[in-house]
Scaffold this motif. Structure first.
Motif, PDB file in Angstrom:
ATOM      1  N   LEU A 167      -9.260  24.909  29.930  1.00  0.00           N
ATOM      2  CA  LEU A 167      -7.827  25.149  30.105  1.00  0.00           C
ATOM      3  C   LEU A 167      -7.062  24.852  28.816  1.00  0.00           C
ATOM      4  CD1 LEU A 167      -6.876  23.836  33.654  1.00  0.00           C
ATOM      5  CD2 LEU A 167      -5.994  25.908  32.608  1.00  0.00           C
ATOM      6  N   ALA A 168      -7.370  23.709  28.235  1.00  0.00           N
ATOM      7  CA  ALA A 168      -6.672  23.318  27.001  1.00  0.00           C
ATOM      8  C   ALA A 168      -6.929  24.329  25.891  1.00  0.00           C
ATOM      9  CB  ALA A 168      -7.136  21.929  26.575  1.00  0.00           C
ATOM     10  N   ARG A 169      -8.156  24.756  25.754  1.00  0.00           N
ATOM     11  CA  ARG A 169      -8.491  25.717  24.703  1.00  0.00           C
ATOM     12  C   ARG A 169      -7.762  27.047  24.907  1.00  0.00           C
ATOM     13  NH1 ARG A 169     -12.188  29.459  25.104  1.00  0.00           N
ATOM     14  NH2 ARG A 169     -13.127  28.429  26.911  1.00  0.00           N
ATOM     15  N   GLN A 170      -7.764  27.512  26.157  1.00  0.00           N
ATOM     16  CA  GLN A 170      -7.118  28.803  26.413  1.00  0.00           C
ATOM     17  C   GLN A 170      -5.602  28.720  26.250  1.00  0.00           C
ATOM     18  OE1 GLN A 170      -8.299  31.403  29.487  1.00  0.00           O
ATOM     19  NE2 GLN A 170     -10.377  30.606  29.650  1.00  0.00           N
ATOM     20  N   ILE A 171      -4.997  27.633  26.713  1.00  0.00           N
ATOM     21  CA  ILE A 171      -3.550  27.489  26.544  1.00  0.00           C
ATOM     22  C   ILE A 171      -3.192  27.403  25.068  1.00  0.00           C
ATOM     23  CG2 ILE A 171      -1.601  25.900  26.911  1.00  0.00           C
ATOM     24  CD1 ILE A 171      -2.797  25.234  29.644  1.00  0.00           C
ATOM     25  N   TRP A 172      -3.966  26.619  24.305  1.00  0.00           N
ATOM     26  CA  TRP A 172      -3.658  26.402  22.892  1.00  0.00           C
ATOM     27  C   TRP A 172      -3.790  27.682  22.072  1.00  0.00           C
ATOM     28  CZ3 TRP A 172      -0.872  22.986  20.813  1.00  0.00           C
ATOM     29  CH2 TRP A 172      -0.951  22.652  19.450  1.00  0.00           C
ATOM     30  N   ASN A 178      -1.036  17.666  27.531  1.00  0.00           N
ATOM     31  CA  ASN A 178      -0.993  16.274  27.999  1.00  0.00           C
ATOM     32  C   ASN A 178      -0.949  16.203  29.528  1.00  0.00           C
ATOM     33  OD1 ASN A 178      -1.114  14.959  25.508  1.00  0.00           O
ATOM     34  ND2 ASN A 178       1.094  15.117  25.190  1.00  0.00           N
ATOM     35  N   LEU A 179      -0.377  17.236  30.142  1.00  0.00           N
ATOM     36  CA  LEU A 179      -0.379  17.281  31.605  1.00  0.00           C
ATOM     37  C   LEU A 179      -1.797  17.391  32.153  1.00  0.00           C
ATOM     38  CD1 LEU A 179       2.658  19.584  32.557  1.00  0.00           C
ATOM     39  CD2 LEU A 179       2.407  17.128  32.981  1.00  0.00           C
ATOM     40  N   LEU A 180      -2.685  18.028  31.408  1.00  0.00           N
ATOM     41  CA  LEU A 180      -4.078  18.119  31.847  1.00  0.00           C
ATOM     42  C   LEU A 180      -4.722  16.738  31.895  1.00  0.00           C
ATOM     43  CD1 LEU A 180      -5.198  21.253  29.780  1.00  0.00           C
ATOM     44  CD2 LEU A 180      -4.645  21.157  32.212  1.00  0.00           C
ATOM     45  N   VAL A 181      -4.454  15.924  30.875  1.00  0.00           N
ATOM     46  CA  VAL A 181      -4.959  14.545  30.883  1.00  0.00           C
ATOM     47  C   VAL A 181      -4.273  13.752  31.995  1.00  0.00           C
ATOM     48  CG1 VAL A 181      -5.332  12.469  29.514  1.00  0.00           C
ATOM     49  CG2 VAL A 181      -5.323  14.704  28.404  1.00  0.00           C
ATOM     50  N   ALA A 182      -2.973  14.006  32.184  1.00  0.00           N
ATOM     51  CA  ALA A 182      -2.236  13.320  33.243  1.00  0.00           C
ATOM     52  C   ALA A 182      -2.825  13.651  34.614  1.00  0.00           C
ATOM     53  CB  ALA A 182      -0.761  13.719  33.192  1.00  0.00           C
ATOM     54  N   PRO A 227       0.016  12.587  43.767  1.00  0.00           N
ATOM     55  CA  PRO A 227       0.467  12.815  42.389  1.00  0.00           C
ATOM     56  C   PRO A 227      -0.333  13.872  41.625  1.00  0.00           C
ATOM     57  CG  PRO A 227       0.468  10.478  42.890  1.00  0.00           C
ATOM     58  CD  PRO A 227      -0.204  11.159  44.038  1.00  0.00           C
ATOM     59  N   PRO A 228      -1.672  13.895  41.692  1.00  0.00           N
ATOM     60  CA  PRO A 228      -2.374  14.917  40.900  1.00  0.00           C
ATOM     61  C   PRO A 228      -2.027  16.341  41.324  1.00  0.00           C
ATOM     62  CG  PRO A 228      -3.894  13.736  42.352  1.00  0.00           C
ATOM     63  CD  PRO A 228      -2.621  12.980  42.347  1.00  0.00           C
ATOM     64  N   LEU A 229      -1.728  16.545  42.603  1.00  0.00           N
ATOM     65  CA  LEU A 229      -1.341  17.885  43.050  1.00  0.00           C
ATOM     66  C   LEU A 229      -0.002  18.291  42.448  1.00  0.00           C
ATOM     67  CD1 LEU A 229      -2.448  20.106  44.864  1.00  0.00           C
ATOM     68  CD2 LEU A 229      -1.130  19.144  46.751  1.00  0.00           C
ATOM     69  N   GLU A 230       0.899  17.331  42.307  1.00  0.00           N
ATOM     70  CA  GLU A 230       2.191  17.604  41.678  1.00  0.00           C
ATOM     71  C   GLU A 230       2.009  17.950  40.200  1.00  0.00           C
ATOM     72  OE1 GLU A 230       6.383  17.974  41.434  1.00  0.00           O
ATOM     73  OE2 GLU A 230       4.969  17.924  43.111  1.00  0.00           O
ATOM     74  N   VAL A 231       1.113  17.251  39.525  1.00  0.00           N
ATOM     75  CA  VAL A 231       0.845  17.553  38.117  1.00  0.00           C
ATOM     76  C   VAL A 231       0.260  18.957  37.983  1.00  0.00           C
ATOM     77  CG1 VAL A 231      -0.475  16.879  36.085  1.00  0.00           C
ATOM     78  CG2 VAL A 231       0.511  15.119  37.547  1.00  0.00           C
ATOM     79  N   ALA A 232      -0.622  19.328  38.894  1.00  0.00           N
ATOM     80  CA  ALA A 232      -1.186  20.684  38.878  1.00  0.00           C
ATOM     81  C   ALA A 232      -0.084  21.725  39.078  1.00  0.00           C
ATOM     82  CB  ALA A 232      -2.263  20.819  39.955  1.00  0.00           C
ATOM     83  N   GLN A 234      -5.249  30.526  35.472  1.00  0.00           N
ATOM     84  CA  GLN A 234      -4.957  30.053  36.829  1.00  0.00           C
ATOM     85  C   GLN A 234      -6.237  29.759  37.601  1.00  0.00           C
ATOM     86  OE1 GLN A 234      -2.322  29.096  38.230  1.00  0.00           O
ATOM     87  NE2 GLN A 234      -0.509  30.265  37.668  1.00  0.00           N
ATOM     88  N   GLU A 235      -7.280  30.509  37.347  1.00  0.00           N
ATOM     89  CA  GLU A 235      -8.557  30.253  38.023  1.00  0.00           C
ATOM     90  C   GLU A 235      -9.125  28.894  37.624  1.00  0.00           C
ATOM     91  OE1 GLU A 235     -13.012  32.283  38.535  1.00  0.00           O
ATOM     92  OE2 GLU A 235     -11.409  33.337  37.458  1.00  0.00           O
ATOM     93  N   LEU A 236      -8.998  28.541  36.363  1.00  0.00           N
ATOM     94  CA  LEU A 236      -9.437  27.218  35.913  1.00  0.00           C
ATOM     95  C   LEU A 236      -8.596  26.120  36.550  1.00  0.00           C
ATOM     96  CD1 LEU A 236      -9.994  27.950  32.108  1.00  0.00           C
ATOM     97  CD2 LEU A 236     -11.751  27.590  33.843  1.00  0.00           C
ATOM     98  N   LEU A 237      -7.293  26.362  36.680  1.00  0.00           N
ATOM     99  CA  LEU A 237      -6.416  25.385  37.322  1.00  0.00           C
ATOM    100  C   LEU A 237      -6.786  25.224  38.795  1.00  0.00           C
ATOM    101  CD1 LEU A 237      -3.988  23.503  37.047  1.00  0.00           C
ATOM    102  CD2 LEU A 237      -2.498  25.457  37.536  1.00  0.00           C
ATOM    103  N   ASN A 238      -7.107  26.319  39.450  1.00  0.00           N
ATOM    104  CA  ASN A 238      -7.551  26.250  40.841  1.00  0.00           C
ATOM    105  C   ASN A 238      -8.836  25.427  40.966  1.00  0.00           C
ATOM    106  OD1 ASN A 238      -5.400  27.841  41.656  1.00  0.00           O
ATOM    107  ND2 ASN A 238      -6.574  29.744  41.620  1.00  0.00           N
ATOM    108  N   ASN A 239      -9.713  25.539  39.969  1.00  0.00           N
ATOM    109  CA  ASN A 239     -10.948  24.751  39.992  1.00  0.00           C
ATOM    110  C   ASN A 239     -10.647  23.257  39.921  1.00  0.00           C
ATOM    111  OD1 ASN A 239     -12.491  27.066  40.094  1.00  0.00           O
ATOM    112  ND2 ASN A 239     -12.887  27.126  37.895  1.00  0.00           N
TER     113      ASN A 239
END
Length: 307
Positions: free
Chosen positions: A93-98, A117-121, A157-162, A187-192
């Motif tokens: 996700l980070a690589r594709q967003i960046w 940073n939200l991914l780490v969060a 909380p993690p669902l809210e971050v997602a 979005q598929e990676l986020l769903n994972n």
């Protein structure tokens, strides 16, 4: 070879990470009961009953303990696979967003770093959520102050971050900084990630069936209680020691299953979630130190040629 032998004995005698602290009272109790039965035998009380060895066959108890341990280890390994998947999906996700999100204005880079940073969060919030802990200072450096206090009031909380990550992606798509194919892939990676969260919650909230746990403990106690009556005639004063060793083995196997069936805590045998989250943070920091976008590089090269 000598080092390996020393290491082997060092691990064999290691207390931290073992289940000795959890079972030593039961082991001592069984040993003392064996000594008590031996004392009765020495006083000519007819306590020797070798026939009791057929009440609970050893193979039956052994199979129950093996099933218990294997079931617990499956839960431990599934938890590890879920967290491995969280790490891999976060990196992708980070690589594709960046790389994929186009930077139109200078503030876009800051927004991208905030999204990474939200991914780490998400990982940190998942760790706290699985441990039943409230949102703490670990997340302060990863999200804005308003979101930090908003997260404190959330049940998951993690669902809210997602949700925040998905909202960022949708905004970039609406700004034409992402095309539909890129959005679908990310979005598929986020769903994972959300699927991994659900798998961890399933492990946490589905304990071993209570009836099975009760029955196994009852059989263990009954077996260790009957053991001195079977051994006292042949072992006499050694009965207490042998009963303690046998009970140490049986109670230890049962305690190992109990120790690893919930792998998200702080015990020495639990998953190193703190280390995993720190590794993810370092990966994100390394990524953001690179050039932000292929498109930005192409624009820079074009401008240099035109000059």
């Amino acid at each position: 070879m000598t080092f390996e032998k020393k290491r082997w004995f060092q691990i064999a005698l290691q207390f931290r990470g073992s289940v000795i602290g959890a079972i030593y009272t039961r082991v001592l109790g069984c040993g003392l009961f064996g000594v008590f039965v031996t004392l009765l035998y020495q006083l000519k009380v007819p306590v020797s009953q070798p026939i009791l060895g057929s009440v609970i066959p050893s193979i039956v108890l052994g199979l129950l303990l093996v099933f218990r341990t294997n079931t617990a280890y499956e839960r431990f390994w599934e938890g590890r696979k879920c967290w491995g998947s969280i790490v891999n999906n976060t990196r992708n996700l980070a690589r594709q967003i960046w790389v994929s999100v186009e930077e139109v204005s200078p503030k876009d880079r800051e927004a991208k770093i905030a999204a990474l940073n939200l991914l780490v969060a998400f990982a940190v919030a998942t760790k706290l959520h699985l441990r039943g802990e409230p949102i703490n200072s670990e997340l302060e450096d990863l999200i804005s102050t308003s979101r930090y206090f908003q997260l404190k009031s959330m049940n998951n909380p993690p669902l809210e971050v997602a949700f925040w990550i998905g909202d960022y992606l949708q905004q970039q798509y609406n700004r034409n900084c992402l095309n539909s194919y890129q959005l679908t892939s990310i979005q598929e990676l986020l769903n994972n990630l959300v699927d991994n969260l659900g798998s961890c919650e399933r492990i946490l909230r589905t304990p071993m069936p209570l009836a099975y746990a009760i029955h196994l403990k009852q059989l263990l106690l009954l077996y260790c209680f009957l053991l001195p009556f079977q051994m006292v005639q042949s072992l006499e004063w050694w009965t207490g020691v042998i009963v303690a060793l046998v009970s140490f083995t049986l109670f230890g196997i049962e305690a190992i299953g109990l120790e690893i069936e919930n792998p998200f805590g702080y015990d020495a045998n639990d998953l190193p979630l703190d280390v995993i989250c720190q590794t993810m943070k370092r990966n994100i920091d390394d990524l953001t130190s690179l050039s932000p976008s292929v498109r930005s590089q192409e624009l820079d090269e074009t401008s240099n040629v035109s000059v």
